[in-house]
Design a protein around this motif. Structure first.
Motif, PDB file in Angstrom:
ATOM      1  N   PHE A  91      39.339  44.563  46.314  1.00  0.00           N
ATOM      2  CA  PHE A  91      40.655  44.256  45.782  1.00  0.00           C
ATOM      3  C   PHE A  91      40.546  43.784  44.337  1.00  0.00           C
ATOM      4  N   THR A  92      41.510  44.224  43.538  1.00  0.00           N
ATOM      5  CA  THR A  92      41.684  43.689  42.188  1.00  0.00           C
ATOM      6  C   THR A  92      43.124  43.236  42.059  1.00  0.00           C
ATOM      7  N   VAL A  93      43.307  41.938  41.797  1.00  0.00           N
ATOM      8  CA  VAL A  93      44.648  41.358  41.717  1.00  0.00           C
ATOM      9  C   VAL A  93      44.969  41.068  40.257  1.00  0.00           C
ATOM     10  N   LYS A  94      46.145  41.521  39.809  1.00  0.00           N
ATOM     11  CA  LYS A  94      46.516  41.303  38.416  1.00  0.00           C
ATOM     12  C   LYS A  94      48.027  41.386  38.275  1.00  0.00           C
ATOM     13  N   GLY A  95      48.504  41.397  37.043  1.00  0.00           N
ATOM     14  CA  GLY A  95      49.930  41.552  36.780  1.00  0.00           C
ATOM     15  C   GLY A  95      50.750  40.331  37.109  1.00  0.00           C
ATOM     16  N   GLY A  96      50.147  39.132  37.001  1.00  0.00           N
ATOM     17  CA  GLY A  96      50.899  37.906  37.234  1.00  0.00           C
ATOM     18  C   GLY A  96      50.857  37.403  38.653  1.00  0.00           C
ATOM     19  N   LEU A  97      50.344  38.188  39.586  1.00  0.00           N
ATOM     20  CA  LEU A  97      50.243  37.740  40.974  1.00  0.00           C
ATOM     21  C   LEU A  97      49.144  36.704  41.119  1.00  0.00           C
ATOM     22  N   SER A  98      49.251  35.871  42.132  1.00  0.00           N
ATOM     23  CA  SER A  98      48.284  34.800  42.356  1.00  0.00           C
ATOM     24  C   SER A  98      46.875  35.359  42.522  1.00  0.00           C
ATOM     25  N   THR A  99      45.937  34.772  41.802  1.00  0.00           N
ATOM     26  CA  THR A  99      44.523  35.134  41.949  1.00  0.00           C
ATOM     27  C   THR A  99      43.742  33.988  42.582  1.00  0.00           C
ATOM     28  N   GLY A 100      44.496  33.079  43.234  1.00  0.00           N
ATOM     29  CA  GLY A 100      43.859  31.974  43.933  1.00  0.00           C
ATOM     30  C   GLY A 100      43.295  32.417  45.273  1.00  0.00           C
ATOM     31  N   ALA A 101      43.040  31.426  46.127  1.00  0.00           N
ATOM     32  CA  ALA A 101      42.411  31.684  47.420  1.00  0.00           C
ATOM     33  C   ALA A 101      43.205  32.725  48.225  1.00  0.00           C
ATOM     34  N   VAL A 102      42.477  33.611  48.866  1.00  0.00           N
ATOM     35  CA  VAL A 102      43.054  34.664  49.694  1.00  0.00           C
ATOM     36  C   VAL A 102      42.744  34.348  51.155  1.00  0.00           C
ATOM     37  N   HIS A 103      43.738  34.477  52.007  1.00  0.00           N
ATOM     38  CA  HIS A 103      43.609  34.134  53.415  1.00  0.00           C
ATOM     39  C   HIS A 103      43.635  35.423  54.239  1.00  0.00           C
ATOM     40  N   GLN A 106      39.056  34.094  57.795  1.00  0.00           N
ATOM     41  CA  GLN A 106      38.314  33.576  56.643  1.00  0.00           C
ATOM     42  C   GLN A 106      39.244  33.375  55.459  1.00  0.00           C
ATOM     43  N   ASP A 107      38.761  32.592  54.492  1.00  0.00           N
ATOM     44  CA  ASP A 107      39.399  32.461  53.186  1.00  0.00           C
ATOM     45  C   ASP A 107      38.399  32.946  52.142  1.00  0.00           C
ATOM     46  N   ILE A 108      38.922  33.654  51.154  1.00  0.00           N
ATOM     47  CA  ILE A 108      38.064  34.220  50.112  1.00  0.00           C
ATOM     48  C   ILE A 108      38.572  33.749  48.752  1.00  0.00           C
ATOM     49  N   THR A 109      37.668  33.336  47.902  1.00  0.00           N
ATOM     50  CA  THR A 109      38.035  32.971  46.532  1.00  0.00           C
ATOM     51  C   THR A 109      37.691  34.129  45.603  1.00  0.00           C
ATOM     52  N   PRO A 110      38.693  34.785  45.042  1.00  0.00           N
ATOM     53  CA  PRO A 110      38.411  35.907  44.137  1.00  0.00           C
ATOM     54  C   PRO A 110      37.652  35.441  42.894  1.00  0.00           C
ATOM     55  N   VAL A 111      36.878  36.316  42.374  1.00  0.00           N
ATOM     56  CA  VAL A 111      36.160  36.071  41.114  1.00  0.00           C
ATOM     57  C   VAL A 111      36.725  37.033  40.091  1.00  0.00           C
ATOM     58  N   GLY A 112      37.386  36.450  39.071  1.00  0.00           N
ATOM     59  CA  GLY A 112      38.020  37.297  38.080  1.00  0.00           C
ATOM     60  C   GLY A 112      39.092  38.180  38.671  1.00  0.00           C
ATOM     61  N   GLY A 113      39.751  37.693  39.744  1.00  0.00           N
ATOM     62  CA  GLY A 113      40.806  38.452  40.391  1.00  0.00           C
ATOM     63  C   GLY A 113      40.306  39.502  41.358  1.00  0.00           C
ATOM     64  N   SER A 114      39.013  39.563  41.596  1.00  0.00           N
ATOM     65  CA  SER A 114      38.456  40.592  42.478  1.00  0.00           C
ATOM     66  C   SER A 114      37.727  39.970  43.665  1.00  0.00           C
TER      67      SER A 114
END
Length: 792
Positions: A395-407, A426-434
């Protein structure tokens, strides 16, 4: 292996050893998937996921559940962050006629007399709203009362629908959506007139769904601007592969539907078992958008709160068939639904660039991404129900959407069990939105920036039969309501003040004329009780208002569609005193077992009818006097019931079901052939599935001892079966595990044994008298090789 060692060079052996040490995968890994969750991208607006109460009485028994269990079931269906978290609820606008699993009452049985408390759909909508004030409500008619002039597509029907909206308003309910006639296409001018009438009556905010059938409605909308303006939602039924109850591997809409720009809904979907249907359910949601731009989906039905002998008894999000015990079961469909509804709300936007097929192939699974109106939160729903190997999505998250913890939440829908239902894995912490997620086959996953989700913890009590004796004099019921546990199959039975000089409350059939039906007609009848009941007496006081026939039912068990196709016994009696003891089969055939005439009942007076089952003996009585009896072992257990032929407003009182002694047992013995001296035989006396059913000299051995029970012939713990459920002449007969299949049903008819599903007879090929000849099925011709005498 020794030969391999002698002939193989050492370097190849070394390579083999390395491979064995690592372990070769069972399946090749699926292609990796890149999912871009871009807040600057968009798509259509998500309208929600819901379910349907209607299409035939499927919520009926829920209304009679004990308060505690009733509330638990409703929580699992509607309470946010607890279970299915439904966002849409579609309810049947009752029409006094069967529309699959029963008949839902009209608010207006006779023109001008409106009862806004009829049925249970308004109550159910209130319960849904109390749990989720944001849920949207939708009304649709399957049938309509018979007083309507001009057929369904008439001004009378429009006025009737507006009266129904008025009743909803009396219950403090705002209806958001209104349909036309379920699965009966559309009348363009009627929809235009409906829009105008709704606006004039103050219901301009009610959005019309057209046409609750197929996508062809969009073709007429494209060519008729007035029709297009009248309809706000384009709704089709079962738009995914396989249709009603299909696998939903792919979905489709049409160019005219997509180009219209209005929301596209699967306004009825599902027809799936509450557990095994979950993979198809989630595919219909995710692939429905990927393939067809479908933004709203409603599962049929909401719940199977029906008696277990009716069609579709395990279909829905849950089952609730035992109100006397409070037992219920929450299905896997609930948790598949929760994987969407607890993570995205109506008004969110799909992100088309974040939706598609895993690895670009349908066989791997599919995914859809949605974003919230605030431009921060997002969720991606991924299903791997058709995959055969683990795979990874990056996953790559961008465009103003939250890049915090993913559940991450997951449900193993291909192998339902509580331990893998709706689990926060699990919870995942993205690195650089990925970040990356590895997914196993057979699951639905939700990856989200949101929190607050939950899984309900209420548990069901154990089931137990409805105890006998059972009695109801209806005096504790309010006028205009349905009696406890009675489930109407056709017509409408409601409690009303007694007629004929009798005080108190009685049960009355309320539809005075034949309704505008959705499926075929039958007697106006109602069922009650436990399918395990065996030996008992049904007692009922009856009041005939006019000339005609009334009836009691007993040992009613398996029912097919339409509702007249049911295995059951009937005691029918006319006002003239003519009576019949009859049995009906699931093929709709009617067989008179005994008939005669007794003292005329007349009209305008009360009489007591009784129908008794004890073992294979069946008898009927009027006012305490036995009028007829017969021996028959076709059905040994089942429910009780009451009814009338036609659509009169007769009344009933003092219903009681009293127990007999013991449990009915089928007679056991030889099934003799029309070929002299030969019997139906279990070849070699085997109990192995697949053993041939053959012809042999009658010899009295265990291999020729058969029991005919509930339409099946059984020996050695197996049932007489048509191989492979075939229907062609010459398809062989064998023994197989009893499974309730149509290919294991046999009906005695004119000396033959007829399979109702195929219409073919059990047959001795070519009139053979050779021991060991395997039997088959063949077109019924009345020959001696198709004649069989059952044990008695």
């Amino acid at each position: 292996m020794a030969r391999l060692l002698r002939l193989t060079p050492l370097w190849i052996l070394a390579l083999l050893a390395a491979l064995l040490a690592v372990g070769a995968p069972a399946h090749a890994a699926a292609a990796a998937t890149s999912v871009t969750v871009d807040g600057t991208q968009g798509g259509r607006t998500f309208d929600g996921i819901g379910a349907i109460s209607g299409g035939g009485g499927n919520s009926r028994l829920l209304a009679d559940y004990p308060a505690t269990q009733q509330s638990q079931i409703l929580d699992y269906l509607f309470k946010p962050d607890y279970g299915a978290n439904l966002q849409l609820l579609k309810a049947e606008i009752g029409g006094d006629a069967n529309s699959t699993d029963g008949s839902e009452p009209s608010i207006e049985h006779s023109k001008g007399t409106v009862n806004c408390n009829a049925g249970y759909e308004f109550w159910l909508m209130q319960q849904a709203k109390a749990r989720n004030p944001n849920i949207k409500l939708y009304g649709l008619a399957w049938a309509a009362p018979g007083w309507i002039s001009g057929g369904f597509w008439s001004t009378d029907t429009i006025n009737y629908l507006i009266s129904w909206l008025g009743c909803a308003k009396q219950h403090n309910l705002t209806i958001d959506y209104l349909g036309g006639w379920n699965e009966r296409g559309h009348d363009v001018n009627w929809y235009i007139q409906l829009r105008s009438a709704l606006n004039a009556a103050g219901y301009g905010a009610v959005q019309i769904v057209g046409d609750d059938s197929g996508w062809s409605v969009a073709d007429d909308m494209a060519s008729n601007s007035a029709f297009n303006n009248a309809v706000q939602i384009i709704g089709a039924h079962y738009p995914c592969q396989g249709g009603d109850g299909g696998n939903s591997d792919t979905c489709s809409s049409t160019a005219n539907a997509k180009n219209n720009g209005k929301p596209l809904w699967a306004s009825e979907n599902g027809s799936q078992d509450m557990n095994s249907g979950a993979p198809a359910l989630i595919r219909s949601i995710t692939r429905g958008y990927v393939d067809a731009d479908i933004t709203g989906s409603l599962n049929w039905p909401l719940v199977a709160a029906i008696y277990p002998n009716l069609p579709y008894a395990t279909v829905g999000l849950a089952t609730a068939a035992s109100p006397w015990s409070g037992n219920y079961s929450i299905g896997e469909n609930t948790w598949a639904t929760a994987q969407v509804t607890q993570f995205a709300q109506p008004g969110w936007k799909f992100i088309d660039s974040g939706s598609g097929y895993l690895g670009g192939a349908e066989s791997n699974g599919s995914y859809t991404t949605l974003k919230s109106p605030n431009g921060k939160d997002w969720s991606t729903v991924l299903e791997t129900t058709t995959a055969t190997a683990a795979q990874t999505a990056t996953f790559t998250v961008k465009g103003g959407l939250s890049t915090g913890a993913v559940h991450v939440w997951a449900t193993d829908v291909n192998a339902p069990k509580a331990a893998t239902d709706f689990v926060h894995t699990q919870d995942i912490t993205p690195v650089g939105g990925s970040f990356s997620l590895t997914m196993q086959p057979g699951y639905v996953y939700t990856v989200t920036s949101t929190t607050g989700q939950g899984k309900g913890t209420a548990t069901s009590p154990a089931a137990h039969p409805l105890a006998l004796p059972y009695a109801d004099d209806f005096d504790a019921d309010a006028s205009g309501t349905e009696a406890t546990y009675l489930s109407d199959m056709q017509g409408a039975y409601e409690v009303q003040p007694c007629a004929g000089g009798r005080s108190g409350q009685c049960l009355q059939q309320m539809a005075p004329v034949k309704p505008i039906e959705w499926q075929d007609d039958s007697d106006a009848y109602s069922l009650i009780g436990d399918t395990s009941w065996s030996n008992y007496t049904v007692n009922l006081d009856v009041f005939l208002r006019s000339a005609g026939t009334t009836e009691l039912l007993g040992r009613a068990n398996e029912q097919e569609r339409p509702q007249s196709h049911m295995n059951a016994y009937y005691f029918r009696i006319r006002d003239t005193g003519q009576w019949w003891i009859e049995k009906m089969y699931t093929d709709g055939s009617n067989h008179t077992l005994a008939t005669g005439t007794t003292t005329a009942l007349g009209t305008g007076t009360w009489h007591k009818l009784s129908f008794t089952f004890q073992g294979t003996q069946i008898s009927a009585a009027v006012d305490g006097h036995t009028v007829g009896s017969v021996a028959d072992s076709s059905f040994l257990s089942g429910q009780a019931g009451l009814g009338i032929q036609g659509y009169r407003t007769d009344q009933f009182d003092n219903l009681s079901i009293t127990p007999g002694t013991g449990t009915a047992q089928p007679p056991v013995g030889p099934v003799t052939s029309g070929i002299s001296g030969k019997c139906l035989d279990d070849y070699t006396g085997s109990s192995v599935s697949g053993t041939k059913a053959d012809l042999w000299d009658c010899n009295g051995t265990a291999a020729q001892r058969w029991a005919f029970t509930d339409g099946t012939l059984q020996t050695a713990g197996k049932c007489l079966d048509i191989t492979g459920a075939g229907s062609a002449n010459g398809t062989l007969a064998e023994l197989w595990d009893c499974n309730g299949g149509a290919n294991q049903q046999w009906e005695p008819e004119n000396g033959a044994l007829v399979n109702p599903g195929t219409g073919k007879c059990l047959d001795d090929p070519a009139f053979s008298s050779t021991n060991g000849t395997q039997l088959d099925i063949w077109t019924c011709d009345g020959g001696a090789n198709q004649q069989w005498t059952l044990p008695s």
